[in-house]
Design a protein around this motif. Structure first.
Motif, mmCIF file in Angstrom:
data_model
loop_
_atom_site.group_PDB
_atom_site.id
_atom_site.type_symbol
_atom_site.label_atom_id
_atom_site.label_comp_id
_atom_site.label_asym_id
_atom_site.label_seq_id
_atom_site.Cartn_x
_atom_site.Cartn_y
_atom_site.Cartn_z
ATOM 1 N N SER A 166 0.841 -1.202 0.000
ATOM 2 C CA SER A 166 0.000 0.000 0.000
ATOM 3 C C SER A 166 0.874 1.249 0.000
ATOM 4 C CB SER A 166 -0.923 0.012 1.226
ATOM 5 O OG SER A 166 -1.819 -1.083 1.179
ATOM 6 N N ALA A 167 0.460 2.287 -0.805
ATOM 7 C CA ALA A 167 1.205 3.535 -0.874
ATOM 8 C C ALA A 167 1.141 4.260 0.460
ATOM 9 C CB ALA A 167 0.635 4.425 -1.975
ATOM 10 N N SER A 168 2.274 4.924 0.848
ATOM 11 C CA SER A 168 2.310 5.682 2.097
ATOM 12 C C SER A 168 3.302 6.828 1.943
ATOM 13 C CB SER A 168 2.716 4.784 3.268
ATOM 14 O OG SER A 168 4.024 4.273 3.072
ATOM 15 N N CYS A 169 3.095 7.912 2.730
ATOM 16 C CA CYS A 169 3.994 9.065 2.698
ATOM 17 C C CYS A 169 5.380 8.647 3.175
ATOM 18 C CB CYS A 169 3.442 10.183 3.584
ATOM 19 S SG CYS A 169 4.461 11.672 3.603
ATOM 20 N N GLY A 170 6.390 8.977 2.384
ATOM 21 C CA GLY A 170 7.751 8.622 2.732
ATOM 22 C C GLY A 170 8.286 7.456 1.944
ATOM 23 N N ASP A 171 7.444 6.858 1.084
ATOM 24 C CA ASP A 171 7.931 5.727 0.288
ATOM 25 C C ASP A 171 8.637 6.205 -0.981
ATOM 26 O OD1 ASP A 171 5.827 6.570 -1.293
ATOM 27 O OD2 ASP A 171 4.562 4.823 -0.923
ATOM 28 N N GLY A 172 8.727 7.529 -1.184
ATOM 29 C CA GLY A 172 9.441 8.072 -2.331
ATOM 30 C C GLY A 172 8.647 8.072 -3.608
ATOM 31 N N VAL A 173 7.398 7.640 -3.546
ATOM 32 C CA VAL A 173 6.540 7.596 -4.731
ATOM 33 C C VAL A 173 5.300 8.459 -4.446
ATOM 34 C CG1 VAL A 173 5.224 6.150 -6.306
ATOM 35 C CG2 VAL A 173 7.334 5.279 -5.292
ATOM 36 N N VAL A 174 4.958 9.409 -5.356
ATOM 37 C CA VAL A 174 3.816 10.299 -5.156
ATOM 38 C C VAL A 174 2.524 9.545 -5.453
ATOM 39 C CG1 VAL A 174 2.665 12.412 -5.890
ATOM 40 C CG2 VAL A 174 5.151 12.336 -5.760
ATOM 41 N N HIS A 175 1.694 9.466 -4.425
ATOM 42 C CA HIS A 175 0.365 8.866 -4.585
ATOM 43 C C HIS A 175 -0.566 9.945 -5.130
ATOM 44 C CE1 HIS A 175 -3.258 6.608 -2.567
ATOM 45 N NE2 HIS A 175 -3.339 6.670 -3.891
ATOM 46 N N GLN A 176 -0.851 9.889 -6.417
ATOM 47 C CA GLN A 176 -1.615 10.938 -7.066
ATOM 48 C C GLN A 176 -3.023 11.038 -6.486
ATOM 49 O OE1 GLN A 176 -1.489 10.284 -11.298
ATOM 50 N NE2 GLN A 176 0.642 10.933 -11.495
ATOM 51 N N GLY A 177 -3.448 12.299 -6.290
ATOM 52 C CA GLY A 177 -4.759 12.540 -5.739
ATOM 53 C C GLY A 177 -4.775 12.504 -4.227
ATOM 54 N N VAL A 178 -3.699 11.997 -3.616
ATOM 55 C CA VAL A 178 -3.629 11.917 -2.155
ATOM 56 C C VAL A 178 -2.443 12.737 -1.656
ATOM 57 C CG1 VAL A 178 -3.359 10.401 -0.168
ATOM 58 C CG2 VAL A 178 -4.749 9.676 -2.123
ATOM 59 N N GLU A 179 -1.284 12.461 -2.223
ATOM 60 C CA GLU A 179 -0.084 13.175 -1.831
ATOM 61 C C GLU A 179 0.221 14.271 -2.850
ATOM 62 O OE1 GLU A 179 2.255 9.356 0.193
ATOM 63 O OE2 GLU A 179 2.811 10.087 -1.795
ATOM 64 N N GLN A 180 0.696 15.426 -2.341
ATOM 65 C CA GLN A 180 1.140 16.489 -3.233
ATOM 66 C C GLN A 180 2.567 16.250 -3.695
ATOM 67 O OE1 GLN A 180 0.530 20.093 -1.030
ATOM 68 N NE2 GLN A 180 -1.705 19.991 -1.138
ATOM 69 N N CYS A 181 3.345 15.530 -2.874
ATOM 70 C CA CYS A 181 4.729 15.230 -3.200
ATOM 71 C C CYS A 181 5.185 14.081 -2.302
ATOM 72 C CB CYS A 181 5.616 16.464 -2.988
ATOM 73 S SG CYS A 181 5.525 17.116 -1.293
ATOM 74 N N ASP A 182 6.315 13.485 -2.600
ATOM 75 C CA ASP A 182 6.891 12.437 -1.731
ATOM 76 C C ASP A 182 8.355 12.307 -2.132
ATOM 77 O OD1 ASP A 182 7.627 10.122 -0.268
ATOM 78 O OD2 ASP A 182 5.571 9.367 -0.395
ATOM 79 N N ASP A 183 9.241 12.930 -1.275
ATOM 80 C CA ASP A 183 10.663 12.891 -1.594
ATOM 81 C C ASP A 183 11.404 11.815 -0.807
ATOM 82 O OD1 ASP A 183 10.525 14.043 0.876
ATOM 83 O OD2 ASP A 183 11.435 15.952 0.301
ATOM 84 N N GLY A 184 10.660 11.016 0.001
ATOM 85 C CA GLY A 184 11.254 9.872 0.703
ATOM 86 C C GLY A 184 12.225 10.259 1.802
ATOM 87 N N ASN A 185 12.189 11.579 2.220
ATOM 88 C CA ASN A 185 13.098 11.959 3.322
ATOM 89 C C ASN A 185 12.295 12.598 4.451
ATOM 90 O OD1 ASN A 185 12.756 14.804 2.892
ATOM 91 N ND2 ASN A 185 14.196 14.689 1.169
ATOM 92 N N GLN A 186 12.971 12.927 5.511
ATOM 93 C CA GLN A 186 12.323 13.501 6.689
ATOM 94 C C GLN A 186 12.708 14.977 6.878
ATOM 95 O OE1 GLN A 186 10.014 11.766 8.528
ATOM 96 N NE2 GLN A 186 10.265 10.326 6.842
#
Length: 829
Positions: A517-537
């Motif tokens: 399942s897609a989640s914030c921080g996995d480095g992949v942008v979940h379209q429609g849910v996440e605005q971005c995802d750079d996989g870092n903190q």
């Protein structure tokens, strides 16, 4: 050629001297001007001296130095009067009215008893009727106004009622005591209302009451006299308008419904009135309207009346009864044969056309049967009124299992020839069966449900990876497709560690291509849910720890922001906040990475070459005592960086040459710093140093955005425009054509062409001059200029006064005479 203005000055001086009495000087000036002299004569009031008994009129001559009286040639002694000397010649005592002696020309002389109301008046004339002086024995005396029709009669007696003369306020005066003739004893003409019955009157009760027996025209009260007399039983009286078909009848009664009189004029709306014969069921109803079909009242000649004209409701539109069997085709009837008892002759006794389903067997219509409401395609009589048979395509209940109609029943069909259903195991393969081998074995090619062997039947067959029969499951060990489970088969198998399986290779939806399942921080942008995802903190880069893109209100300096929530793609930053250029700052100026306030518009343009036209704050003295102020910056003309200092409307007198605003340090309407049609002298006029000046003009003066034509005046190098305006004449050298380019179709005289600042070619009051501009002359010198183009102008000759901003060309210009008002703007850089 002598200038017209100079000629006026000389003429004005000449007239002034003449008016002051200095005729010699005036004449001399006049001779100098025209070669002729004018003689003026002043006349005062004549001085007259009169002696007693003198009949000739003295002649008096009055001049500037006194008057002289010329003696008459005849008469009594005279007096001659000059400015300072009086000479009087006196003889014996002269006769005079009032001396008690009747002298020649006097009718009487009672000495001190002469006077008003006395027998002898002050003119020694006898007091007589008509002289305007009430003398002894006179009741009155109005002089020329004495007459028998006035208050004082011709014989100087008072005009009173009964004297036979009609005086003021009298209608008549017959001089007798007969009160019953045409003139009463009060000297009033006999009239209606005086209580006296004159020969021409029927009555006279002395009042204006028209409701009693005598009207105000002194006629006996009667119906149709226009007055209502209730005592005579009148309800109304419209005079000559009374009529039996009007609001008031000839009997002076109100015309009402039921009185037998047809009221159909004016406001009357009666169609009929039969008096006591009005009413329900009558030809005329109680409202005096005709009884008509559709009014709900069954009148004479109507068989019915249901209150409408709609057919088909039992009563026709002509108020006739509607019913089956009357031989008339009424609404909702198909036919009407007067119910002749034959239901198979084309018309039933219910006035309906024959129809299958009416419960009447009509062979002539081709019916085999008709059970009415019991007709059914599953019964013995179909809805088409046909007898049920195998092969008719209709399944007769409790008799047939099926019936597919002619040609469709038989072997290999779903329904056989006896209308029985073809079933699995009968050895006859129906269209719905894959096979039918007539046995119950599942080990052959045809299962016991007449299906070909397939995945899910519990037997692993060629092409199948597995077959658990009913245990096949897309989440189990064998899928419903008899395949072993894998990631990407669209089925989630938790036993294999899958969290999801969307069957696609996209990594940007809710399920990654690893079935996680897609989640914030996995480095992949979940379209429609996440605005971005750079996989870092890291929370202050271009993607937050909540996978949100930077915003201008998140309280964090991130993204393209130059300071917290401002700069870059966000709003402008305030003073002293970080910036990378002027476009990041509300002030439009970025200095050493901090938003600040520039000293002038040129500094803004240099720091931010892309800065556009607009209002900016500037602070010419930096950290000095002068507070920052707003000013318009022109960023496009000649490289931009121009600071607006002044706006002037030529149709106003705010910025004429002599206005103190040019030289003092006051501002004017600084609340209008923008480049618009509001006049203003901004603080930049007093405080901004410059090298160049940009002059702009708009003609004609518009009402929208200011549209300027401009010229540049270079190389001035001054600490402020105020300093320049206090420096006397400062020349420029752009040429007359440049100045003329500021106004289309402009005009200048050809010579002098004194251009620049504080241009006053001839320092004589009333002659043209300009604070900023060019002044020209038609003569080959600058002594009498008559034209200019500029800002801060005034003066004019040849009966024309120029505008404070614009083009004045009088007494002949290279493009004719002009007097054009313009709107001007002055910039510095």
């Amino acid at each position: 050629m002598m200038e017209l203005g100079l000629r006026r000055s000389v003429l004005s001086t000449t007239l002034l001297l003449a008016a002051c009495g200095e005729t010699d000087t005036a004449a001399s000036a006049s001779e100098t001007s025209s070669g002729t002299s004018d003689v003026q004569t002043s006349t005062g009031a004549p001085l007259t001296t009169t002696g007693v008994g003198v009949t000739d009129t003295p002649t008096t001559t009055q001049g500037m130095s006194g008057g002289e009286t010329v003696e008459p040639t005849t008469g009594d002694p005279t007096t001659t009067t000059g400015d300072t000397t009086d000479t009087t010649t006196t003889g014996g005592p002269d006769p005079a009215c009032g001396d008690g002696h009747v002298d020649p020309g006097e009718a009487c002389d009672d000495g001190p008893d002469n006077g008003a109301g006395k027998p002898c008046n002050l003119q020694c004339q006898a007091n007589t009727c008509g002289d305007g002086d009430q003398g002894p024995g006179e009741e009155c005396d109005d002089g020329a106004d004495n007459m028998d029709s006035n208050s004082c009669k011709a014989d100087c007696t008072n005009n009173v009622c009964g004297d036979g003369a009609v005086g003021p306020g009298e209608g008549c005066d017959d001089g007798d005591d007969d009160d019953a003739d045409d003139c009463t004893n009060a000297c009033a003409l006999a009239s209606c209302g005086d209580g006296i019955v004159a020969p021409t009157e029927q009555c006279d009760d002395g009042n204006l009451d028209n409701t009693d027996a005598c009207t105000d025209t002194c006629t006996d009260a009667t119906c149709s006299d226009g007055h209502v007399q209730p005592s005579a039983g009148e309800e109304c009286d419209d005079g000559s308008d009374n009529a039996d078909n009007a609001a008031c009848t000839t009997a002076c009664k109100q015309n009402v419904c039921g009185d037998g009189a047809l009221y159909n004029t004016g406001d009357g709306a009666e169609e009929c009135d039969d008096g006591v014969d009005n009413g329900a069921g009558k030809a005329c109803n109680a409202q005096c309207q005709f009884n008509t079909c559709g009014d709900g009242d069954q009148g004479p000649g109507e068989a019915c009346d249901d209150g409408d004209l709609d057919p088909g409701d039992g009563c026709s539109s002509t108020c006739k009864l509607e019913e089956c069997g009357n031989g008339i085709l009424d609404p909702r009837e198909d036919c009407d044969d007067q119910q002749n008892g034959d239901d198979d002759d084309g018309c039933t006794d219910s006035c309906e056309l024959p129809a299958c389903g009416d419960g009447i067997h009509q062979p002539s219509e081709g019916e085999e049967c008709d059970l009415g409401g019991l007709n059914s395609d599953s019964g013995a009589c179909t809805v088409a009124c046909k007898l049920a048979t195998c092969g008719d395509g209709l399944v007769q209940a409790n008799v047939e299992q099926c019936d597919d109609g002619p040609g469709n029943n038989g072997p290999g069909k779903a329904c056989n020839a006896t209308c029985k259903t073809n079933v699995c195991g009968d050895g006859d393969k129906s269209p719905s069966e894959a096979c039918d081998d007539g046995n119950g074995s599942n080990d052959d090619a045809c299962t016991n449900v007449c299906k070909q062997a397939s995945c899910g039947d519990g037997f692993e067959q060629p092409g199948e990876e597995c077959d658990a029969g009913d245990s096949n499951s897309n989440t189990g060990a064998c899928t419903l497709a008899c395949k072993n489970p894998i990631c990407g088969d669209t089925f989630v198998q938790p036993g294999k560690g899958e969290q999801c399986d969307d069957g696609n290779l996209s990594n940007n939806d809710a399920c990654l291509n690893t079935c996680k399942s897609a989640s914030c921080g996995d480095g992949v942008v979940h379209q429609g849910v996440e605005q971005c995802d750079d996989g870092n903190q890291v929370g202050n880069d271009f993607c937050s720890n909540q996978c949100l893109s930077p915003t201008c209100s998140d309280g964090v300096k991130n993204g393209s922001e130059t300071d917290v929530d401002c700069g870059g793609s966000c709003g402008k930053c305030g003073l002293n906040l970080q910036c990378t250029g002027g476009l990041d700052c509300t002030t439009g100026y970025c200095n050493a990475g901090k938003c600040g306030i520039a000293t002038n518009c040129k500094a803004i343009k240099q720091a931010t070459p892309g800065a556009g036209n607009g209002v900016y704050p500037i602070d010419p003295d930096g950290a000095g005592a002068q507070q920052p102020f707003n000013v318009f910056c022109e960023m496009t003309i000649d490289g931009g960086g121009w600071t607006l200092a002044l706006k002037a409307n030529g149709a106003q007198n705010t910025f004429t040459y002599a206005a103190a605003l040019w030289t003092n340090n006051a501002t004017y309407q600084p609340q209008f710093p923008d480049l618009d049609h509001n006049e203003a002298k901004l603080q930049s006029f007093n405080t901004v140093p410059f090298n160049d000046v940009l002059v702009g003009m708009e003609h004609p003066i518009g009402g929208g955005a200011l549209v300027l034509k401009t010229i540049k005046l270079p190389g001035l190098n001054r600490p402020s425009l105020q300093n320049l305006m206090n420096a006397g004449y400062v020349a420029t050298a752009v040429g007359r054509n440049a100045w003329k380019s500021l106004i289309d179709n402009s005009s200048l005289q050809p010579n002098c062409n004194r251009e620049g600042f504080n241009s006053v070619p001839w320092n004589v009051a009333g002659w043209p001059r300009a604070r900023i501009g060019i002044v020209s002359n038609q003569e080959n010198d600058c002594s009498s200029p008559d034209s200019y183009i500029g800002i801060g102008g005034d003066g004019g000759q040849c009966n024309v006064i120029g505008y404070s901003v614009g083009d004045l060309a009088s007494c002949g210009g290279d493009n004719g005479d002009k007097n054009l008002a313009a709107f001007g703007a002055v910039f510095v850089r």
